[in-house]
Design a protein around this motif. Structure first.
Motif, PDB file in Angstrom:
ATOM      1  N   ILE A   1       0.838  -1.205   0.000  1.00 55.32           N
ATOM      2  CA  ILE A   1       0.000   0.000   0.000  1.00 55.32           C
ATOM      3  C   ILE A   1       0.867   1.247   0.000  1.00 55.32           C
ATOM      4  CG2 ILE A   1      -1.860   1.211   1.178  1.00 55.32           C
ATOM      5  CD1 ILE A   1      -2.601  -1.539  -0.002  1.00 55.32           C
ATOM      6  N   ILE A   2       1.964   1.213   0.749  1.00 62.88           N
ATOM      7  CA  ILE A   2       2.893   2.344   0.752  1.00 62.88           C
ATOM      8  C   ILE A   2       3.438   2.588  -0.651  1.00 62.88           C
ATOM      9  CG2 ILE A   2       5.162   3.114   1.559  1.00 62.88           C
ATOM     10  CD1 ILE A   2       4.546   1.762   4.225  1.00 62.88           C
ATOM     11  N   ALA A   3       3.745   1.504  -1.369  1.00 61.32           N
ATOM     12  CA  ALA A   3       4.264   1.631  -2.725  1.00 61.32           C
ATOM     13  C   ALA A   3       3.232   2.252  -3.664  1.00 61.32           C
ATOM     14  CB  ALA A   3       4.700   0.263  -3.251  1.00 61.32           C
ATOM     15  N   LEU A   4       1.951   2.048  -3.376  1.00 60.32           N
ATOM     16  CA  LEU A   4       0.898   2.586  -4.237  1.00 60.32           C
ATOM     17  C   LEU A   4       0.688   4.081  -4.033  1.00 60.32           C
ATOM     18  CD1 LEU A   4      -1.881  -0.181  -4.075  1.00 60.32           C
ATOM     19  CD2 LEU A   4      -0.444   0.385  -6.028  1.00 60.32           C
ATOM     20  N   VAL A   5       0.705   4.548  -2.779  1.00 54.67           N
ATOM     21  CA  VAL A   5       0.321   5.938  -2.519  1.00 54.67           C
ATOM     22  C   VAL A   5       1.361   6.747  -1.750  1.00 54.67           C
ATOM     23  CG1 VAL A   5      -2.136   5.385  -2.590  1.00 54.67           C
ATOM     24  CG2 VAL A   5      -0.936   5.302  -0.403  1.00 54.67           C
ATOM     25  N   GLY A   6       2.393   6.101  -1.209  1.00 51.82           N
ATOM     26  CA  GLY A   6       3.417   6.823  -0.455  1.00 51.82           C
ATOM     27  C   GLY A   6       3.110   6.879   1.029  1.00 51.82           C
ATOM     28  N   ALA A   7       4.125   6.669   1.845  1.00 53.63           N
ATOM     29  CA  ALA A   7       3.949   6.642   3.304  1.00 53.63           C
ATOM     30  C   ALA A   7       3.406   7.969   3.827  1.00 53.63           C
ATOM     31  CB  ALA A   7       5.282   6.309   3.978  1.00 53.63           C
ATOM     32  N   GLU A   8       3.775   9.074   3.171  1.00 56.67           N
ATOM     33  CA  GLU A   8       3.327  10.385   3.639  1.00 56.67           C
ATOM     34  C   GLU A   8       1.823  10.563   3.518  1.00 56.67           C
ATOM     35  OE1 GLU A   8       4.346  10.763  -0.728  1.00 56.67           O
ATOM     36  OE2 GLU A   8       5.182   9.755   1.051  1.00 56.67           O
ATOM     37  N   ASN A   9       1.166   9.721   2.757  1.00 58.34           N
ATOM     38  CA  ASN A   9      -0.281   9.816   2.560  1.00 58.34           C
ATOM     39  C   ASN A   9      -1.059   8.781   3.368  1.00 58.34           C
ATOM     40  OD1 ASN A   9      -0.125  11.915   0.553  1.00 58.34           O
ATOM     41  ND2 ASN A   9       0.661  10.372  -0.850  1.00 58.34           N
ATOM     42  N   LEU A  10      -0.393   8.142   4.308  1.00 58.36           N
ATOM     43  CA  LEU A  10      -1.025   7.070   5.082  1.00 58.36           C
ATOM     44  C   LEU A  10      -0.885   7.311   6.580  1.00 58.36           C
ATOM     45  CD1 LEU A  10       0.344   4.029   3.029  1.00 58.36           C
ATOM     46  CD2 LEU A  10      -2.006   4.911   2.991  1.00 58.36           C
ATOM     47  N   ALA A  11      -1.882   6.864   7.332  1.00 57.11           N
ATOM     48  CA  ALA A  11      -1.853   6.936   8.794  1.00 57.11           C
ATOM     49  C   ALA A  11      -1.147   5.688   9.309  1.00 57.11           C
ATOM     50  CB  ALA A  11      -3.276   7.019   9.344  1.00 57.11           C
ATOM     51  N   LEU A  12       0.101   5.839   9.706  1.00 59.47           N
ATOM     52  CA  LEU A  12       0.920   4.688  10.083  1.00 59.47           C
ATOM     53  C   LEU A  12       1.443   4.760  11.520  1.00 59.47           C
ATOM     54  CD1 LEU A  12       2.984   4.409   6.779  1.00 59.47           C
ATOM     55  CD2 LEU A  12       1.109   2.919   7.495  1.00 59.47           C
ATOM     56  N   ASP A  13       0.979   5.738  12.280  1.00 60.18           N
ATOM     57  CA  ASP A  13       1.428   5.866  13.669  1.00 60.18           C
ATOM     58  C   ASP A  13       0.568   4.973  14.560  1.00 60.18           C
ATOM     59  OD1 ASP A  13       2.585   6.615  16.025  1.00 60.18           O
ATOM     60  OD2 ASP A  13       1.608   8.585  16.132  1.00 60.18           O
ATOM     61  N   TRP A  14       0.760   3.675  14.455  1.00 58.90           N
ATOM     62  CA  TRP A  14      -0.079   2.729  15.187  1.00 58.90           C
ATOM     63  C   TRP A  14       0.335   2.594  16.645  1.00 58.90           C
ATOM     64  CZ3 TRP A  14       0.157  -1.396  10.734  1.00 58.90           C
ATOM     65  CH2 TRP A  14      -0.524  -0.881   9.623  1.00 58.90           C
ATOM     66  N   GLU A  15       1.497   3.100  17.009  1.00 59.02           N
ATOM     67  CA  GLU A  15       1.904   3.050  18.408  1.00 59.02           C
ATOM     68  C   GLU A  15       0.948   3.874  19.267  1.00 59.02           C
ATOM     69  OE1 GLU A  15       5.918   4.208  18.949  1.00 59.02           O
ATOM     70  OE2 GLU A  15       6.766   2.565  17.759  1.00 59.02           O
ATOM     71  N   ALA A  16       0.419   4.954  18.713  1.00 58.66           N
ATOM     72  CA  ALA A  16      -0.546   5.769  19.442  1.00 58.66           C
ATOM     73  C   ALA A  16      -1.806   4.963  19.742  1.00 58.66           C
ATOM     74  CB  ALA A  16      -0.894   7.023  18.642  1.00 58.66           C
ATOM     75  N   ASP A  17      -2.216   4.111  18.813  1.00 58.50           N
ATOM     76  CA  ASP A  17      -3.370   3.246  19.044  1.00 58.50           C
ATOM     77  C   ASP A  17      -3.106   2.295  20.198  1.00 58.50           C
ATOM     78  OD1 ASP A  17      -4.570   4.442  16.882  1.00 58.50           O
ATOM     79  OD2 ASP A  17      -4.160   2.802  15.496  1.00 58.50           O
ATOM     80  N   ASP A  18      -1.907   1.699  20.200  1.00 55.21           N
ATOM     81  CA  ASP A  18      -1.563   0.729  21.247  1.00 55.21           C
ATOM     82  C   ASP A  18      -1.569   1.400  22.616  1.00 55.21           C
ATOM     83  OD1 ASP A  18      -1.266  -1.130  19.248  1.00 55.21           O
ATOM     84  OD2 ASP A  18       0.903  -0.857  19.074  1.00 55.21           O
ATOM     85  N   GLU A  19      -1.093   2.637  22.681  1.00 55.51           N
ATOM     86  CA  GLU A  19      -1.081   3.358  23.948  1.00 55.51           C
ATOM     87  C   GLU A  19      -2.513   3.657  24.399  1.00 55.51           C
ATOM     88  OE1 GLU A  19       1.253   6.797  23.262  1.00 55.51           O
ATOM     89  OE2 GLU A  19       3.158   5.698  23.091  1.00 55.51           O
ATOM     90  N   ALA A  20      -3.371   4.005  23.459  1.00 53.23           N
ATOM     91  CA  ALA A  20      -4.764   4.299  23.801  1.00 53.23           C
ATOM     92  C   ALA A  20      -5.481   3.051  24.290  1.00 53.23           C
ATOM     93  CB  ALA A  20      -5.489   4.886  22.590  1.00 53.23           C
ATOM     94  N   GLU A  21      -5.150   1.879  23.685  1.00 45.21           N
ATOM     95  CA  GLU A  21      -5.787   0.639  24.096  1.00 45.21           C
ATOM     96  C   GLU A  21      -5.396   0.242  25.509  1.00 45.21           C
ATOM     97  OE1 GLU A  21      -4.833  -2.205  21.131  1.00 45.21           O
ATOM     98  OE2 GLU A  21      -6.062  -1.249  19.583  1.00 45.21           O
ATOM     99  N   GLU A  22      -4.229   0.699  25.951  1.00 45.58           N
ATOM    100  CA  GLU A  22      -3.800   0.399  27.312  1.00 45.58           C
ATOM    101  C   GLU A  22      -4.575   1.213  28.336  1.00 45.58           C
ATOM    102  OE1 GLU A  22       0.355   1.067  27.452  1.00 45.58           O
ATOM    103  OE2 GLU A  22       0.862  -0.618  26.139  1.00 45.58           O
TER     104      GLU A  22
END
Length: 259
Positions: free
Chosen positions: A199-220
């Motif tokens: 998916i990154i190759a299709l649209v570029g990392a700058e156009n994707l929400a990839l900060d999943w560590e924030a999700d993990d912190e919220a789940e805690e």
């Protein structure tokens, strides 16, 4: 027993459909602020858009990908709508795509169930209905990761399901490596797997929400149940939401009110 009747394919600007979803959007606007969407949920919608564009470069996709139909149970009948992730029409054949971004192997079962029901409805219109799952693997457990997990300090009672284990229970699903291998006819469902890097190759990392560590912190630090808002997205992770038959999912995405 559930029966289906009067199906029709419409576009998102259909007046009856717009009136139907407007009530849900209004309800959401009147609700108090909900927690913001998780990065994984945002990524799920972005992956869906990326893969729909990728499909559009290869096939002529129909703009009429909202399925309206009656669901009949006994004497009762309800008009319902479901948004198809992508749809290609070829004479008397409909090719339906279900897009999932998930780290849970069980998402494949839900995708299969959605496609089987969609096939049952569309079979009232088309001679043949083909189904393909486009699965974006965002961390589905493998034998190797399960071995590490079970050897860790706090292993779960049983290891989480791997994709291979899920597919063993789904004989109707055929794993393919490209769309040219898709099955024609029958009741089989094809599954084409993508990585996050794809998916990154299709649209570029700058156009994707990839900060999943924030999700993990919220789940805690989860919010009380009364403060949680519903999540509607292509992402199929911990919340395990299924929006295949929920017009609110599409309405909120288009209205920018998801969250």
């Amino acid at each position: 027993m559930t029966k289906y009747a009067r199906p029709r394919l419409i576009s998102a600007d259909d007046k009856r459909y717009r009136a139907y979803v407007a009530q849900f959007v209004l309800q959401r606007q009147n609700q108090r602020a909900m927690r913001p969407p998780r990065q994984r949920d945002i990524f799920g919608g972005q992956a869906e858009d990326a893969l729909r564009a990728w499909l559009g470069e290869r096939y002529s996709l129909s703009e009429r990908r909202i399925l309206e139909y009656e669901e009949r149970r006994g004497k009762w009948a309800n008009t319902k709508y479901r948004e198809l992730d992508a749809l290609a029409l070829e004479e008397r054949t409909a090719w339906v795509f279900e897009i999932k971004a998930s780290r849970v192997a069980g998402s494949v079962r839900r995708a299969v169930a959605q496609l089987q029901e969609t096939r049952a409805i569309l079979s009232l219109i088309f001679d043949q209905v083909q189904g393909t799952i486009l699965l974006v693997d965002t961390g589905i457990p493998t034998i190797e990761t399960n071995a590490e997990l079970m050897a860790g300090p706090e292993p779960p009672p049983t290891p989480p399901e791997t994709l291979a284990e899920a597919l063993e229970k789904l004989p109707e699903v055929q794993l393919i490596t490209n769309l040219d291998e898709r099955s024609h006819g029958g009741l089989s469902i094809d599954l084409l797997r993508f990585s996050v890097d794809n998916i990154i190759a299709l649209v570029g990392a700058e156009n994707l929400a990839l900060d999943w560590e924030a999700d993990d912190e919220a789940e805690e630090s989860p919010q009380p149940a009364a403060e949680r808002g519903p999540l509607y997205s292509t992402s199929d992770d911990a919340s395990d939401n299924d929006d295949g038959d929920n017009p609110l999912a599409a309405a909120l995405r288009r209205a920018g009110l998801k969250g």
